[in-house]
Design a protein around this motif. Structure first.
Motif, PDB file in Angstrom:
ATOM      1  N   ILE C  60       0.949  -1.325   0.003  1.00  0.00           N
ATOM      2  CA  ILE C  60       0.069  -0.090   0.042  1.00  0.00           C
ATOM      3  C   ILE C  60       1.041   1.473   0.010  1.00  0.00           C
ATOM      4  N   PRO C  61       0.179   2.411  -0.514  1.00  0.00           N
ATOM      5  CA  PRO C  61       1.090   3.447  -0.788  1.00  0.00           C
ATOM      6  C   PRO C  61       1.193   4.312   0.673  1.00  0.00           C
ATOM      7  N   ILE C  87      -9.590   4.602   1.773  1.00  0.00           N
ATOM      8  CA  ILE C  87      -9.970   5.623   0.899  1.00  0.00           C
ATOM      9  C   ILE C  87     -10.417   4.968  -0.596  1.00  0.00           C
ATOM     10  N   GLN C  88     -11.791   5.114  -0.870  1.00  0.00           N
ATOM     11  CA  GLN C  88     -12.363   4.486  -2.052  1.00  0.00           C
ATOM     12  C   GLN C  88     -11.970   2.998  -2.046  1.00  0.00           C
ATOM     13  N   SER C  90      -9.483   1.534  -0.861  1.00  0.00           N
ATOM     14  CA  SER C  90      -8.061   0.852  -0.980  1.00  0.00           C
ATOM     15  C   SER C  90      -7.496   1.590   0.312  1.00  0.00           C
ATOM     16  N   ASN C  91      -6.403   0.691   0.851  1.00  0.00           N
ATOM     17  CA  ASN C  91      -5.669   1.406   1.745  1.00  0.00           C
ATOM     18  C   ASN C  91      -4.766   2.086   1.712  1.00  0.00           C
ATOM     19  N   VAL C  92      -4.446   3.323   2.248  1.00  0.00           N
ATOM     20  CA  VAL C  92      -3.587   4.159   2.135  1.00  0.00           C
ATOM     21  C   VAL C  92      -2.850   4.622   3.607  1.00  0.00           C
ATOM     22  N   LEU C 145      -4.935  11.714  -2.300  1.00  0.00           N
ATOM     23  CA  LEU C 145      -4.325  11.213  -3.378  1.00  0.00           C
ATOM     24  C   LEU C 145      -4.588  11.566  -4.574  1.00  0.00           C
TER      25      LEU C 145
END
Lengths: 696, 121, 164
Positions: C60-61, C87-88, C90-92, C145
């Motif tokens: 993940i970023p 977020i949306q 996805s993990n960040v 992002l």
């Protein structure tokens, strides 16, 4: 019924594909009666299946199709292009309906029109020859029975005849186990025991040995010579008294009928010319059951030696194995630290087994490329008719297997390449004649394995690509400057067609001019970790060569260190590793190069290229020579760390599409390492990739 | 099925408990539980159940021997073999010795109920 | 004491610190808080992307929030944390100076960002929350992002009339 839908879809697709193949054959050889028979049987099966599922429109349409095919079998009209077109249209309509089962009703008008067309042909056919009512359909449901009948030896036939004479009747007993039954061989043993109380088992399908080895899906059929006065109902009740028996179907064995059906079928498949005997007895089997049986039996046939598994389950397995490999690496590292000999030995075993396991799991995902190739003969036929060109498509290597994901994604690029070949590659007939070529153009679609890759190529014997025209167009489109064009070699110029914003087509046709350029082909191939190469000779033809990895999820990489970071370079991109001494490095205007076997090899410092540091003087430079397409460069790294197999993890959607990074992987110690995308890196214009002008 | 008496034979308490739960839930009465072949014979004579479930691998006396002995004493005894995967040969031997049917571990309740139901009726 | 009828909309916020300011994100978006660990740098990505980390096998970023808000670069310290947010789908990861607490905030305590700021660059800021005499910048992570706009935090904060 819903639970049969997937099965219905899968089988319907097979039948439609089968019909398409037959039609293509028939067009080539209108006398191929066995193809007509095959089509007829496919239509018949489809009709039965859709009837069972309650898809009335499909049933009606396939019924008309079946009737027409039947008349054609016994009639005189050969299959010409018009007729083939009509049948193709029908196949298309059926396919369309099958793809849109939820709104079948909207097709009622189309079906009516098509039925009408089919009927008109039938009337014509009837007028040509007032043929007697045709042979009744071979009951597809009797496949297994037919098999058994055909396998009977002389002794067994005599035995059955004698028994019939004595008034002892014989029966086919078709037994279905409940789905998911365990120890199926023991279940069938229990069935056998019951059977033996009622008579003598003559033969089984699948053969006894296979049943004992559980090489059957859910059902098997037994030919039982009953004892005097055997009551089939009692036999049925007794078998059903065994646990996990789902269903028992008992059909009387009719020697004459069976014999005729069997011989007819074997003749039909062997010589194709068989019209069979009068076969009146064959019509008797209950229609209502036939449809259901059709599905069951065909299922039985396809799963004899195979099991259908949900792809999601396969994917889960592949992922797990991927994780296992990662963890193996971790465990191996720990083992090394402990320096325990016994531990190391068992680690070696663990490594071997997991490697084998990985190989085995990966092959589970492999499917023949035939799945994609199958639709092309039809497509090329239509395209060549539309374009008014004669084109012959020759396919080879369709049995070549590769990863399912790749097979699924390679279809569109190939469609595009084939369309290009027909539209722009193959010249119009007149032009070909003028050039002294065969008026019929040839396209070769070929696939074969090459190491860990599959190579798929599309080759035409058409006009080839003119590098000068390409350059002109590229200048026009402002893709390159006139100076650049001047310095550009032919091969490089031809590669320009792969750039976005480029299209060689002068006229926009219905098929290839849909605004999809070759760049899309290139991108989709590269998304699969593949490469594309073009070979073209002006006036002789072009060849597009796609090189694809066999599998996707796990790749072998070379680990390199650049600065403090470790990167993984896919082995497939690496040509060799070198150690270069400072005095070997020459500087020309484009940057550092070395001469390697009389070739100029541009050198890049990986750290610099990735924007993660600068070039530093060293006593000796480890260099990884990589290649993408026809571009070859050397990367100076700080350390070569050895090969490792890694599981590719995709980057989060927020950060994907970073040029030069194909993905990431998790190392044994849990840290993330980036997998470099060499093709992407070399594409960067700022890059020292050694234009051909470097060569002298 | 209501009130039919079943004797459960298995050396592991867990398996006996699982079977008991399935049986009771489906209207059977558990006549008793035996931990090995010897106990099974003893309890069979004592309780005269309508049906016996018989594990194959057990200490003291295995299921196969117990089946033979019970059938010897009562040819009409209804015994269902409880087998693990891969005991094909043993199950066939048990069936040949007079067991009426078999069920396979790990248990699927509906399959057990079906098998016992068919054997009893 | 808050009247019950008004207390309906109450949100839980994870409060963290960057430089001298306090920020808050909705707890429903926060999956976990990690200690700072090794981050693999990602070449040629946006400057505020610190890199990627391994979160139980998922890559993940990680965003350096200081850089995202154009704050002076800070040193990694014992208190530095990575907040994993969703977020949306996805993990960040978000690198912050420290995570201080979880607060309950009545939705009425969150006011829209000051008008001048609101007009131009509100994508990242949902509003300003006031708890006693503390001021929390409530973030809208959905765009953290994706939006290209640069957020200069001092503008948000300094123009806030409540700021002391």
């Amino acid at each position: 019924m819903e639970e049969y839908k997937d099965l219905f879809l899968a089988e319907a697709h097979e039948y439609l594909q089968n019909m398409t193949e037959c039609l293509l054959e028939l067009e080539k050889d209108p006398a191929a009666l066995e193809k007509l028979t095959e089509m007829f049987r496919a239509a018949h099966s489809l009709k039965g299946m859709s009837g069972t599922m309650g898809y009335e429109l499909i049933m009606k349409l396939t019924h008309e199709m079946e009737s027409l095919l039947d008349k054609l079998r016994s009639g005189k009209t050969a299959v010409n292009t018009n007729l083939a077109n009509l049948l193709f249209e029908t196949v298309d309509l059926v396919q369309l309906m099958i793809d849109n089962l939820d709104k079948l009703e909207s097709f009622s008008q189309d079906v009516a029109t098509m039925e009408e067309k089919l009927r008109r042909w039938q009337d014509q056919e009837a007028a040509v020859k007032d043929s007697p009512p045709p042979e009744q359909a071979i009951e597809a449901g009797s496949d297994k029975e037919m098999f058994i009948t055909r396998e009977l030896n002389e002794f067994e036939k005599e035995m059955l005849k004698d028994a019939a004479f004595r008034g002892e009747r014989s029966y086919f007993v078709n037994v279905w186990l409940r789905e998911g039954s365990l120890l199926k061989s023991v279940r069938s043993y229990m069935v056998h025991k019951v059977m033996e109380r009622h008579g003598e088992v003559i033969k089984t399908f699948p053969p006894q040995q296979d049943i004992e080895e559980e090489k059957f899906d859910l059902d098997f059929t037994i030919l039982l010579l009953g004892k005097q006065g055997l009551d089939p109902d009692e036999l049925k009740r007794n078998i059903e008294g065994i646990a996990e028996i789902e269903r028992v179907i008992i059909t009387p064995f009719d020697r004459d009928k069976q014999h005729k059906v069997a011989s007819m079928a074997s003749k039909a498949s062997a010589s194709g010319g068989a019209q069979g005997g009068s076969g009146k007895g064959g019509a008797g089997v209950a229609r209502a059951q036939a449809a259901k049986k059709t599905m069951n039996v065909t299922l039985g046939r396809t799963v004899e030696k195979t099991v259908r598994v949900e792809t999601a389950k396969l994917d889960a397995l592949v992922n797990l194995v991927g994780e296992l490999i990662i963890n193996r690496t971790r465990v191996l590292e720990l083992g090394k630290q402990l320096q325990n000999e016994m531990l190391e030995t068992s680690h070696e075993q663990l490594e071997r087994i997991t490697t084998d396991l990985q190989g085995a799991v990966m092959t589970l995902r492999m499917v023949p490329i035939k799945q994609v190739f199958d639709r092309f003969p039809r497509m090329v036929r239509d395209l060549s008719l539309d374009g008014g060109k004669g084109v012959k498509l020759i396919i080879s290597g369709e049995e070549t297997e590769l990863d399912r994901t790749i097979v699924n994604q390679i279809g569109d690029p190939l469609v595009h390449l084939l369309r290009n070949a027909v539209d722009h590659g193959i010249e119009p007939e007149e032009e070909r004649k003028r050039k002294g070529k065969d008026p019929v153009g040839v396209i070769h679609l070929e696939a074969h394995h090459e190491g860990s890759h599959v190579v798929v190529s599309v080759e035409d014997d058409g006009s080839g690509i003119d590098p000068d025209k390409i350059k002109e167009k590229a200048i026009e489109r402002k893709l390159i400057s006139r100076e650049e064009a001047g310095a550009m070699g032919d091969d490089e110029a031809i590669r320009l067609v792969l750039q976005s914003g480029f299209s060689t087509s002068a006229k926009v046709t219905d098929v290839s001019g849909r605004g999809v350029g070759m760049d899309v082909v290139k991108n989709s191939i590269e998304a699969l970790n593949g490469t594309i190469e073009i070979k073209s000779k002006l006036g002789k033809g072009s060849k597009f060569i796609l090189r694809l990895p066999l599998t996707l999820a796990i790749i072998r990489t070379l680990m390199v260190r650049a600065g403090e970071e470790i990167y993984a370079i896919p082995i497939e991109a690496i040509r060799e590793n070198l150690f270069v001494e400072p005095q070997e490095i020459k500087t020309i205007q484009q940057g550092r190069v070395i001469i390697l076997r009389e070739e100029v090899l541009p050198l890049n410092c990986l750290r610099e290229s990735l924007g993660m540091g600068t070039f530093k003087e060293q006593e000796v430079y480890p260099v990884v020579v990589v290649q993408a397409g026809d571009r070859k460069v050397g990367f100076i790294v700080d350390e070569l760390m050895g090969q490792q197999e890694v599981v590719i993890k995709s980057l989060s959607s927020f950060i994907d599409g970073i040029r030069g990074v194909a993905g990431a992987t998790v190392l044994g110690d849990g840290t993330v390492t980036l997998i470099l995308d060499i093709a992407g890196l070399l594409e960067d214009r700022r890059f020292n990739v050694g234009k051909e002008s470097v060569n002298h | 099925m209501l009130g039919k008496k079943v004797l459960i034979t298995d050396d592991t308490a867990f398996m006996r408990m699982t079977l008991r739960n399935v049986l009771v839930k489906n209207g059977y009465e558990v006549a008793g539980e035996a931990e090995d072949g010897l106990q099974a014979i003893e309890k069979y004579m004592e309780t005269k159940p309508d049906l016996v479930t018989m594990d194959i691998t057990m200490p003291n006396m295995d299921g196969l021997t117990a089946i033979k002995k019970i059938i010897e004493k009562d040819p009409d005894a209804k015994i269902v073999v409880v087998s693990a995967m891969g005991q094909k040969a043993l199950v066939i031997e048990a069936l040949n010795s007079g067991a009426k049917d078999f069920i396979v571990k790990p248990f699927q309740p509906d399959r057990i109920v079906e098998a016992l139901g068919k054997v009893i009726s | 004491m808050i009247d019950k009828s008004e207390a309906v909309a109450e949100v839980q916020m994870v409060v963290f610190r960057l430089e001298s300011e306090e920020f808050a994100v909705d707890i429903n978006q926060v999956k976990e808080v990690l200690k700072m660990s090794r981050v693999t740098p990602l070449p040629q990505s946006a400057h505020y992307i610190e890199g990627v980390i391994n979160l139980r096998g998922e890559v993940i970023p990680v965003v350096d929030l200081r850089k995202r808000f154009e704050l002076p670069e800070g040193k990694r310290a014992e208190q530095t944390r990575i907040i994993i947010v969703e977020i949306q789908d996805s993990n960040v990861g978000l690198i912050v100076d420290s995570v201080s607490e979880v607060l309950r905030l009545s939705s009425t305590a969150v006011q829209p960002p000051p008008a001048r700021v609101a007009g131009t660059r509100t994508d990242l800021i949902r509003g300003v929350g006031k708890v006693a005499d503390r001021l929390l910048i409530v973030l809208n992570l959905d765009k953290i992002l994706t939006t290209e706009e640069v957020i200069l935090l001092d503008e948000v904060v300094l123009d806030e009339p409540l700021h002391k």
